[in-house]
Design a protein around this motif. Structure first.
Motif, PDB file in Angstrom:
ATOM      1  N   LEU A  19       0.826  -1.213   0.000  1.00  0.00           N
ATOM      2  CA  LEU A  19       0.000   0.000   0.000  1.00  0.00           C
ATOM      3  C   LEU A  19       0.861   1.263   0.000  1.00  0.00           C
ATOM      4  O   LEU A  19       0.502   2.276  -0.608  1.00  0.00           O
ATOM      5  CB  LEU A  19      -0.947   0.004   1.208  1.00  0.00           C
ATOM      6  CG  LEU A  19      -2.072  -1.032   1.175  1.00  0.00           C
ATOM      7  CD1 LEU A  19      -2.854  -1.011   2.482  1.00  0.00           C
ATOM      8  CD2 LEU A  19      -2.987  -0.800  -0.013  1.00  0.00           C
ATOM      9  N   CYS A  22       1.801   1.776  -3.468  1.00  0.00           N
ATOM     10  CA  CYS A  22       0.638   2.340  -4.182  1.00  0.00           C
ATOM     11  C   CYS A  22       0.511   3.834  -3.929  1.00  0.00           C
ATOM     12  O   CYS A  22       0.295   4.611  -4.857  1.00  0.00           O
ATOM     13  CB  CYS A  22      -0.654   1.668  -3.723  1.00  0.00           C
ATOM     14  SG  CYS A  22      -0.960   0.059  -4.383  1.00  0.00           S
ATOM     15  N   SER A  23       0.634   4.227  -2.663  1.00  0.00           N
ATOM     16  CA  SER A  23       0.423   5.637  -2.334  1.00  0.00           C
ATOM     17  C   SER A  23       1.527   6.528  -2.897  1.00  0.00           C
ATOM     18  O   SER A  23       1.282   7.692  -3.196  1.00  0.00           O
ATOM     19  CB  SER A  23       0.310   5.819  -0.821  1.00  0.00           C
ATOM     20  OG  SER A  23       1.551   5.561  -0.198  1.00  0.00           O
ATOM     21  N   SER A  25       2.842   6.265  -5.810  1.00  0.00           N
ATOM     22  CA  SER A  25       2.582   6.545  -7.216  1.00  0.00           C
ATOM     23  C   SER A  25       1.109   6.829  -7.486  1.00  0.00           C
ATOM     24  O   SER A  25       0.670   6.822  -8.626  1.00  0.00           O
ATOM     25  CB  SER A  25       3.048   5.363  -8.071  1.00  0.00           C
ATOM     26  OG  SER A  25       2.389   4.183  -7.680  1.00  0.00           O
ATOM     27  N   ALA A  26       0.330   7.101  -6.443  1.00  0.00           N
ATOM     28  CA  ALA A  26      -1.121   7.298  -6.571  1.00  0.00           C
ATOM     29  C   ALA A  26      -1.495   8.546  -7.363  1.00  0.00           C
ATOM     30  O   ALA A  26      -2.547   8.588  -7.988  1.00  0.00           O
ATOM     31  CB  ALA A  26      -1.766   7.345  -5.200  1.00  0.00           C
ATOM     32  N   GLU A  33      -7.064   2.328 -11.858  1.00  0.00           N
ATOM     33  CA  GLU A  33      -5.681   1.840 -11.737  1.00  0.00           C
ATOM     34  C   GLU A  33      -5.294   1.635 -10.275  1.00  0.00           C
ATOM     35  O   GLU A  33      -4.608   0.673  -9.944  1.00  0.00           O
ATOM     36  CB  GLU A  33      -4.713   2.823 -12.400  1.00  0.00           C
ATOM     37  CG  GLU A  33      -4.795   2.834 -13.904  1.00  0.00           C
ATOM     38  CD  GLU A  33      -3.939   3.930 -14.529  1.00  0.00           C
ATOM     39  OE1 GLU A  33      -3.431   3.707 -15.646  1.00  0.00           O
ATOM     40  OE2 GLU A  33      -3.787   5.007 -13.899  1.00  0.00           O
ATOM     41  N   ARG A  34      -5.744   2.534  -9.404  1.00  0.00           N
ATOM     42  CA  ARG A  34      -5.475   2.374  -7.968  1.00  0.00           C
ATOM     43  C   ARG A  34      -6.114   1.106  -7.426  1.00  0.00           C
ATOM     44  O   ARG A  34      -5.512   0.372  -6.658  1.00  0.00           O
ATOM     45  CB  ARG A  34      -6.009   3.576  -7.178  1.00  0.00           C
ATOM     46  CG  ARG A  34      -5.060   4.706  -7.132  1.00  0.00           C
ATOM     47  CD  ARG A  34      -5.565   5.754  -6.175  1.00  0.00           C
ATOM     48  NE  ARG A  34      -5.292   7.044  -6.801  1.00  0.00           N
ATOM     49  CZ  ARG A  34      -5.914   8.150  -6.532  1.00  0.00           C
ATOM     50  NH1 ARG A  34      -6.860   8.174  -5.642  1.00  0.00           N
ATOM     51  NH2 ARG A  34      -5.593   9.260  -7.129  1.00  0.00           N
ATOM     52  N   ALA A  37      -4.130  -1.786  -8.528  1.00  0.00           N
ATOM     53  CA  ALA A  37      -2.847  -1.813  -7.820  1.00  0.00           C
ATOM     54  C   ALA A  37      -3.022  -2.314  -6.384  1.00  0.00           C
ATOM     55  O   ALA A  37      -2.200  -3.101  -5.885  1.00  0.00           O
ATOM     56  CB  ALA A  37      -2.204  -0.430  -7.828  1.00  0.00           C
ATOM     57  N   ILE A  38      -4.091  -1.896  -5.722  1.00  0.00           N
ATOM     58  CA  ILE A  38      -4.353  -2.348  -4.350  1.00  0.00           C
ATOM     59  C   ILE A  38      -4.645  -3.843  -4.338  1.00  0.00           C
ATOM     60  O   ILE A  38      -4.130  -4.585  -3.503  1.00  0.00           O
ATOM     61  CB  ILE A  38      -5.506  -1.543  -3.721  1.00  0.00           C
ATOM     62  CG1 ILE A  38      -5.050  -0.105  -3.467  1.00  0.00           C
ATOM     63  CG2 ILE A  38      -6.002  -2.196  -2.431  1.00  0.00           C
ATOM     64  CD1 ILE A  38      -6.162   0.849  -3.105  1.00  0.00           C
ATOM     65  N   SER A  41      -1.388  -5.686  -5.026  1.00  0.00           N
ATOM     66  CA  SER A  41      -0.511  -5.691  -3.851  1.00  0.00           C
ATOM     67  C   SER A  41      -1.020  -6.664  -2.786  1.00  0.00           C
ATOM     68  O   SER A  41      -0.231  -7.346  -2.133  1.00  0.00           O
ATOM     69  CB  SER A  41      -0.369  -4.286  -3.263  1.00  0.00           C
ATOM     70  OG  SER A  41      -1.570  -3.843  -2.694  1.00  0.00           O
ATOM     71  N   HIS A  70       2.613  -2.425 -12.875  1.00  0.00           N
ATOM     72  CA  HIS A  70       3.049  -2.298 -11.492  1.00  0.00           C
ATOM     73  C   HIS A  70       3.496  -3.630 -10.905  1.00  0.00           C
ATOM     74  O   HIS A  70       4.090  -3.646  -9.833  1.00  0.00           O
ATOM     75  CB  HIS A  70       1.919  -1.723 -10.625  1.00  0.00           C
ATOM     76  CG  HIS A  70       1.442  -0.385 -11.081  1.00  0.00           C
ATOM     77  ND1 HIS A  70       2.168   0.757 -10.882  1.00  0.00           N
ATOM     78  CD2 HIS A  70       0.325  -0.021 -11.752  1.00  0.00           C
ATOM     79  CE1 HIS A  70       1.515   1.773 -11.400  1.00  0.00           C
ATOM     80  NE2 HIS A  70       0.390   1.331 -11.937  1.00  0.00           N
ATOM     81  N   PHE A  74       5.841  -4.261  -7.582  1.00  0.00           N
ATOM     82  CA  PHE A  74       5.270  -4.826  -6.364  1.00  0.00           C
ATOM     83  C   PHE A  74       5.998  -6.105  -5.956  1.00  0.00           C
ATOM     84  O   PHE A  74       6.307  -6.298  -4.784  1.00  0.00           O
ATOM     85  CB  PHE A  74       3.781  -5.131  -6.536  1.00  0.00           C
ATOM     86  CG  PHE A  74       2.899  -3.914  -6.467  1.00  0.00           C
ATOM     87  CD1 PHE A  74       3.030  -3.001  -5.448  1.00  0.00           C
ATOM     88  CD2 PHE A  74       1.930  -3.690  -7.416  1.00  0.00           C
ATOM     89  CE1 PHE A  74       2.225  -1.885  -5.367  1.00  0.00           C
ATOM     90  CE2 PHE A  74       1.112  -2.586  -7.363  1.00  0.00           C
ATOM     91  CZ  PHE A  74       1.261  -1.670  -6.327  1.00  0.00           C
TER      92      PHE A  74
END
Length: 184
Positions: A19, A22-23, A25-26, A33-34, A37-38, A41, A70, A74
């Motif tokens: 996370l 993620c944050s 490159s948020a 996309e977020r 990505a979450i 991850s 990503h 990750f």
């Protein structure tokens, strides 16, 4: 098998790391996309918590390693020093037959059998075909399942379900804690 609480703790540590990635490159990501990505991850963190001991965890790591967006980042960040060892194991998996071929052939087999064989034999062969079809569906649901025999598939499915349950519990606890903090 590892105790559920230690699995949850290891997952939580790895997922928080994911996370944080993620944050960082948020800003350049859309909401969709977020979300991806979450989820990615969380999947990698759960696979990492299993230390590559299961086929499904190695399959998740392998598919994420191939992801250009990503996934590689990750995998490298969450797995840390285990990254090279686990990606080597994971990339040795090969592809098998196309699902469409299996679907088409199963229908023709049932029709042929019904023309030639008495009712009892047809019923047992139809039952076998149904078991085969459901096994194929299960293989498609469990990461890396297409490469497993039936016994391994059942064991891996049970482990995958337990891991998903642990993942849900951790995510629910995190959401509840966040909600409590926001309400204070």
């Amino acid at each position: 098998m590892r105790a559920p609480s230690s699995l949850k703790q290891k997952f939580l540590r790895k997922w928080i790391l994911g996370l944080q990635i993620c944050s960082s490159s948020a800003k350049s990501m859309s909401i969709s996309e977020r979300k991806k990505a979450i989820k990615l991850s969380a999947d990698i963190a759960m696979a990492s918590a299993r230390n590559g001991r299961t086929s499904w965890s190695r399959a998740l790591i392998a598919s994420a390693s191939k992801d250009d967006n990503h996934g590689k980042l990750f995998v490298e960040q969450i797995l840390g020093s285990d990254c090279e060892r686990l990606t080597k194991i994971s990339t040795s998996i090969k592809r098998v037959r196309c699902k469409k071929i299996l679907k088409k052939s199963s229908g023709t087999i049932i029709r042929r059998l019904m023309k030639r064989i008495p009712d009892k034999a047809v019923a047992s062969s139809v039952a076998k075909q149904m078991v085969k079809k459901r096994t194929q569906i299960l293989k498609s649901l469990v990461p890396g399942g297409v490469f497993m025999d039936e016994v391994s598939l059942i064991e891996e499915t049970l482990d995958y379900i337990l891991s998903l349950r642990a993942q849900i519990d951790v995510m629910r606890s995190l959401a509840d804690a966040t909600e409590m903090m926001m309400s204070c």
